[in-house]
Design a protein around this motif. Structure first.
Motif, PDB file in Angstrom:
ATOM      1  N   ALA A 109      -4.926   2.320   4.404  1.00  0.00           N
ATOM      2  CA  ALA A 109      -3.858   1.463   3.891  1.00  0.00           C
ATOM      3  C   ALA A 109      -3.698   0.193   4.730  1.00  0.00           C
ATOM      4  O   ALA A 109      -3.424  -0.882   4.199  1.00  0.00           O
ATOM      5  CB  ALA A 109      -2.539   2.239   3.864  1.00  0.00           C
TER       6      ALA A 109
ATOM      7  N   PRO B 264      -1.375  -5.041   4.676  1.00  0.00           N
ATOM      8  CA  PRO B 264      -0.289  -5.139   3.694  1.00  0.00           C
ATOM      9  C   PRO B 264       0.993  -5.661   4.337  1.00  0.00           C
ATOM     10  O   PRO B 264       1.153  -5.647   5.563  1.00  0.00           O
ATOM     11  CB  PRO B 264      -0.121  -3.690   3.229  1.00  0.00           C
ATOM     12  CG  PRO B 264      -0.516  -2.876   4.424  1.00  0.00           C
ATOM     13  CD  PRO B 264      -1.652  -3.640   5.066  1.00  0.00           C
TER      14      PRO B 264
ATOM     15  N   GLN C 194       0.836  -1.197   0.000  1.00  0.00           N
ATOM     16  CA  GLN C 194       0.000   0.000   0.000  1.00  0.00           C
ATOM     17  C   GLN C 194       0.870   1.246   0.000  1.00  0.00           C
ATOM     18  O   GLN C 194       1.975   1.256   0.556  1.00  0.00           O
ATOM     19  CB  GLN C 194      -0.919   0.006   1.224  1.00  0.00           C
ATOM     20  CG  GLN C 194      -1.924  -1.138   1.255  1.00  0.00           C
ATOM     21  CD  GLN C 194      -2.936  -1.041   0.121  1.00  0.00           C
ATOM     22  OE1 GLN C 194      -3.589  -0.017  -0.061  1.00  0.00           O
ATOM     23  NE2 GLN C 194      -3.065  -2.114  -0.646  1.00  0.00           N
TER      24      GLN C 194
ATOM     25  N   GLY D 288     -10.785  -0.448   0.492  1.00  0.00           N
ATOM     26  CA  GLY D 288     -10.062  -1.670   0.130  1.00  0.00           C
ATOM     27  C   GLY D 288     -10.889  -2.926   0.290  1.00  0.00           C
ATOM     28  O   GLY D 288     -11.086  -3.680  -0.675  1.00  0.00           O
TER      29      GLY D 288
END
Length: 335
Positions: A170, A175, A95, A118
Motif C-alpha cells: 500500500a 498514498p 490505499q 502498484g
C-alpha cells in the motif's frame, strides 16, 4: 499577511447511502446518511458492533463499490461521479488494507511481485535496479528482512508477516490516505500490537491521513485522534479519542465502554446516561427493517415516544464533539 482560510480536509464524505438488494423487494440498509471528515495527518477511528456498516463506509470511501448516493472528496477531487479512467487515477492516492491479509495476497505470486503490483500497474520504476531497491526499502520499512521474504509466497509467511507485506504494498504508491478495515482482528494479540505500532509510526513519519475501522474499543481509542461511533448504519457520536472514557454521552457509546474491563473505564461524565443490562442484552435490530426514529431506541434505557417518531440530528455539544441523541445535554459554549 498570512491567510487564515481553513485547509480542506484530506478526505471527506457527505450523506453516504449504501443499500443492498435482499430479495422479495427488501433492501439491507447498510449505511444511511453518513458523513465524515479526515484532516491531513489525522487518524479517524470508526467504531461499532459487527453489522453496523463501518466496513461498508470504508469501502464506499474508496469506491469499491461506489455508494448509492452521497459525495466523497479526496482533497479537492470529487470521487463520486468520476469517469472510470479518472477515478482509477485519483484512487491511487488512497490505499486500503484489508482485514484478512492472507486472502488479500495472490497465493501464486512471490512477495517481491506482490509488493511491486502498484508501480507495475502504473508503469513506474522500470529500471530493474531501482525496482529491487524500492522493494527492499519498502520491506525494511515494515520490519521485514528482504533477503528472507522477497522470494517467498504468502503460504510461507505468518499472518503478521502477510499483513506487513500488505502495508508495504500500500505504501509503495505514496498514498495520501490509508483506509484500514479491521487490519488486526484476525491476528494474535501480540502481533496486533506490532502491526498497530507499525501503522502509527508510518502515519506519523509520512504525514498520512488514516481511517481505522475496528470493533475493539481499546484499539480504536489508542490509535485514533477522533472516534466516530456507528450503530445500524448511522453515526451516533463523534468525539476526540483522548476524552472518550470521560466525555462520551450517547447511550450506545457508554454501552460499548461498559463492555471494557473495569480498570479501563473512565469516570462517568455529569449528566451522561448509563445503559443498563437490558441495553446490552437486547437483540440487534435487522438492517432489513431498521427501527423508526432513533435506530438505537429498541436497546436504549432512555427511549421515549419522541425517539420512535423523530430521528435525532447529529449536532455539536462542544467543539469537536457531536452526538445524535434527543436526550443529550444542550450545546456548550467553549470557555
Amino acid at each position: 499577511m498570512t491567510s487564515t482560510r481553513p485547509t480542506a480536509p484530506a478526505l471527506s464524505a457527505e450523506d453516504l447511502v449504501v443499500e443492498y438488494p435482499a430479495g422479495r423487494g427488501q433492501k439491507v440498509h447498510a449505511v444511511s446518511g453518513v458523513g465524515l471528515e479526515v484532516a491531513a495527518g489525522e487518524t479517524l477511528g470508526i467504531l461499532g458492533e459487527s453489522g453496523c456498516g463501518k466496513s461498508t463506509v470504508g469501502r464506499s470511501l474508496i469506491q469499491l463499490p461506489p455508494p448509492d448516493s452521497g459525495t466523497v472528496r479526496l482533497g479537492d477531487v470529487t470521487l463520486t461521479g468520476l469517469a472510470p479512467r479518472e477515478l482509477r487515477r485519483a484512487r491511487a492516492r488512497m490505499q486500503i488494507i484489508m482485514q484478512d491479509p492472507v486472502s488479500a495476497l495472490n497465493p501464486r505470486r512471490r512477495v517481491k511481485d506482490l509488493v511491486w503490483e502498484g508501480p507495475s500497474i502504473w508503469g513506474s520504476g522500470e529500471d530493474t535496479r531501482d525496482k529491487d531497491e524500492r522493494i527492499d526499502t519498502a520491506l525494511r520499512d515494515v520490519g521485514l528482512d528482504p533477503a528472507t521474504v522477497r522470494e517467498r509466497r504468502p503460504h510461507e509467511l505468518s499472518g503478521g508477516q502477510c499483513q506487513r507485506v500488505c502495508v508495504a504494498r500500500a505504501l509503495l504508491l505514496d498514498p495520501e490516505v490509508l483506509i484500514c478495515d479491521e487490519p488486526v482482528s484476525s491476528l494474535d494479540v501480540s502481533v496486533q500490537a506490532q502491526i498497530l505500532n507499525l501503522l502509527e509510526t508510518t502515519v506519523r513519519r509520512r504525514g498520512l491521513s488514516m481511517v481505522f475501522i475496528a470493533h475493539d474499543v481499546a484499539v480504536v481509542k489508542n490509535i485514533s485522534d477522533r472516534v466516530m461511533v456507528m450503530y445500524l448504519g448511522k453515526v451516533c457520536e463523534v468525539l476526540p479519542s483522548d476524552g472518550m472514557h470521560h466525555e462520551a454521552v450517547h447511550p450506545y457509546t457508554r454501552l460499548l465502554l461498559a463492555s471494557l474491563p473495569e480498570v479501563q473505564r473512565g469516570p462517568q461524565p455529569a449528566g451522561a446516561p448509563e445503559p443498563g443490562p437490558a441495553g446490552a442484552a437486547a437483540e440487534l435490530p435487522s438492517p432489513l427493517n431498521p427501527p423508526s426514529g432513533c435506530r438505537f431506541r429498541t436497546r436504549c434505557p432512555l427511549a421515549t415516544a419522541r425517539c420512535a417518531e423523530r430521528e435525532p440530528a447529529l449536532r455539536e455539544i462542544r467543539p469537536g464533539h457531536r452526538i445524535a441523541c434527543h436526550h443529550a445535554p444542550p450545546e456548550r459554549n467553549p470557555v
